[in-house]
Write an enzyme that holds these catalytic residues in place. Structure first.
Site, PDB file in Angstrom:
ATOM      1  CG  HIS B 124     -38.869  35.295 -29.905  1.00  0.00           C
ATOM      2  ND1 HIS B 124     -37.746  34.678 -29.404  1.00  0.00           N
ATOM      3  CD2 HIS B 124     -39.926  34.612 -29.434  1.00  0.00           C
ATOM      4  CE1 HIS B 124     -38.132  33.655 -28.656  1.00  0.00           C
ATOM      5  NE2 HIS B 124     -39.447  33.585 -28.659  1.00  0.00           N
ATOM      6  CG  ASP B 201     -38.410  35.241 -36.160  1.00  0.00           C
ATOM      7  OD1 ASP B 201     -38.928  34.147 -36.479  1.00  0.00           O
ATOM      8  OD2 ASP B 201     -38.503  35.717 -35.012  1.00  0.00           O
ATOM      9  CD  GLN B 204     -45.376  33.065 -33.714  1.00  0.00           C
ATOM     10  OE1 GLN B 204     -46.416  32.469 -34.023  1.00  0.00           O
ATOM     11  NE2 GLN B 204     -44.704  32.757 -32.621  1.00  0.00           N
ATOM     12  CE  LYS B 227     -42.232  29.520 -32.299  1.00  0.00           C
ATOM     13  NZ  LYS B 227     -42.569  29.452 -30.893  1.00  0.00           N
ATOM     14  CB  CYS B 367     -39.393  35.189 -25.787  1.00  0.00           C
ATOM     15  SG  CYS B 367     -39.475  33.598 -24.988  1.00  0.00           S
TER      16      CYS B 367
END
Lengths: 142, 410
Positions: B124, B201, B204, B227, B367
């Site tokens: 991302h 990261d 997700q 999220k 993104c």
């Protein structure tokens, strides 16, 4: 929300069989990106004695941005630059849902359905932004 | 958890009862942001009505309550991630701020010209652009782990790429565009072997699967509240204790200070030194409620259910003529999203047709412009799934895609 209003026959026709989709030698070229979706249009204009002698485009994008670019190249050919700007302003008003003089817009009126789809207005305007930038003299080499 | 169970869970999310363009809403953009369960909405409402005060300063009862709730959210987050202590949890504005904090607060002061920051081309933008800036300012080099055609890591190449010049490896746990699930523990071992730090990261992964920072052995891990079924405006940076201690604040001011003199000041310990100003108090408490909600169902159960739905969606979409599905194929682990194109119909046109059917998907570059170039396409459509989605949602998606094919004669 009516899909048929957005995707009228003439728009699908221009997006599937774009007119004047090629580079133009010795032309003014303006390349614009739509950073939110990755669409990209390069507009080519040749100007002789203040009149648009020829117009073409290259690029990738959705059916709305491609149809709009294709119709633009047909609409501005032969127009004095000042009239091309008037046309551009009328088109901008049309797709933004303001009162617009549609008499000069011809087939471009088919893009009026974009008004119902706020997220797609910028697709319809991408090539026209390039046109205005080109005429106002802020060229951007491709 | 079978489909009827998921329909019950769906009732926990009030927004999903609304319609869109006159049709029942099918929300398939949870990878962008998730909807919020009633428990989170109730918690925010109750705290604004009863417990709102600034934290860490008032001596009155109300301020003590707000502080306790805020710090309890930190402890909940630590437990949720398997972190040994709440002191390893920094509340930020979101994943982007968390990653910027690592990039500028931890990495920048210690990188030298010639050092290498290793990442992938499918990150991302929030896990690429900060590192580009840090590389420019320090003279460090950004290098990229090669991907196999299905988007998974070429581990053999990764072993060579992570070398003694590597100071930091930063990678998504689950790719937001390809759906790839990266082998974080393996990468942690490779990074640690050369003395590099591993940054994850997890935007997700945290909402959909069990994430245990001790098992992953990562040095930093970032995710966003919104999220993970929590409010917007709050994110998390987990760090190993010594890593957070070695991270410099990027924001200075109230809350983060220990002693202030006229010309210099000293800071509190981590995590508080990294939380200058009034933090996102209610948002953090709301995130704590979201994590309670997830723990109440069980992350294993959520993970199995959403994986089952993603597999169903993959098979259903793969049946459509002209579809190109990107990322790992069946048989390889993937996150709970599908990225695809349908014939030569532009993703925006597909998304508009789906929108007219009440179906929300993402269309564009997600993104991730560099991943689009790698795929060789300007844009894609992404449908992402969460615990409240059902097979009926997937069936509506397939019907909508058929309609797009018909309209564009693709």
């Amino acid at each position: 929300m009516n899909l048929q209003d957005l995707y009228r026959h003439v728009i699908l026709d221009h997006s599937q069989r774009p007119r004047n989709r090629h580079a133009l030698a010795n032309a003014l070229a303006v390349r614009l990106l739509n950073p939110t979706c990755g669409d990209e249009v390069t507009l080519y204009l040749t100007v002789e004695q203040g009149v648009v002698a020829d117009a073409s485009f290259e690029g990738v994008g959705c059916s709305i941005s491609i149809a709009s670019a294709s119709m633009l190249t047909e609409a501005v050919r032969g127009l004095p630059l000042s009239e091309a700007l008037v046309l551009s302003r009328a088109f901008r008003r049309l797709v933004q849902g303001e009162d617009a003089d549609v008499t000069k817009l011809g087939d471009l009126e088919a893009l009026s359905g974009v008004r119902q789809f706020p997220a797609r207005i910028k697709c319809a305007l991408l090539a026209w932004n390039a046109l205005e930038q080109g005429i106002r003299g802020e060229p951007d080499e491709p | 958890m079978n489909d009827p169970d998921r329909r019950v869970l769906r009732d926990d999310f009030p927004l999903l009862a609304r319609s869109s363009h006159g049709k029942p809403l099918v929300y398939l953009d949870s990878a962008a942001t998730s909807q919020k369960p009633q428990l989170v909405l109730d918690t925010l409402d109750r705290c604004y009505r009863l417990h709102n005060a600034n934290v860490h300063r008032g001596v009155y009862e109300l301020a003590a309550e707000a502080t306790d709730l805020y710090e309890a959210a930190r402890e909940k987050t630590a437990r949720f991630l398997g972190a040994p202590s709440g002191q390893q949890i920094v509340f930020t504005r979101g994943t982007t701020e968390s990653l910027n904090l690592v990039a500028f607060g931890y990495a920048m002061p210690r990188l030298q010209p010639g050092d290498e920051i290793v990442t992938t081309l499918a990150e991302h933008h929030s896990n690429l652009v900060p590192w580009q800036q840090v590389a420019k300012r320090t003279g460090a080099r950004l290098t990229f782990l090669p991907l196999l055609p299905d988007g998974t890591l070429d581990l053999e190449a990764a072993e060579k790429k992570i070398n003694p010049r590597t100071k930091l490896v930063t990678i998504a746990h689950v790719s937001n565009v390809l759906g790839t699930v990266h082998p974080i523990r393996r990468l942690a071992d490779l990074a640690h072997r050369v003395g590099a730090a591993l940054v994850v990261d997890a935007a997700q992964s945290v909402p959909q699967r069990l994430v245990d920072v001790m098992a992953l052995d990562c040095d930093f891990l970032a995710f966003s509240g919104h999220k993970a079924y929590g409010p917007t405006g709050v994110g998390v940076l987990y760090g190993k204790r010594e890593m957070l201690q070695r991270t410099d604040p990027l924001l200075f001011g109230g809350e983060m200070i220990d002693r202030v003199e006229l010309t210099d000041s000293t800071w509190k310990d981590a995590p508080w030194k990294l939380e200058a100003g009034t933090p996102p108090i209610l948002q953090a408490i709301g995130l704590g409620a979201a994590l309670d909600y997830l723990s109440g169902i069980g992350m294993d159960r959520i993970h199995r259910a959403v994986q089952d739905l993603t597999r169903y969606a993959y098979v259903s979409l793969a049946d459509l003529e002209g579809i190109s599905l990107y990322g790992p194929g069946p048989g390889t682990e993937r996150g709970d999203l599908l990225t695809f194109n349908l014939g030569d119909i532009h993703p925006h046109d597909i998304a508009t047709v789906l929108d007219s059917e009440g179906i929300a998907v993402r269309a564009g570059h997600h993104c991730c412009q560099q991943a689009m170039r790698w795929l060789g396409v300007p844009a894609t459509v992404r449908a992402s799934f969460a615990l409240y989605n059902t097979r009926a949602d997937v069936d509506r998606l397939v019907d909508g895609l058929r309609k797009a094919k018909e309209l564009f004669q693709a």
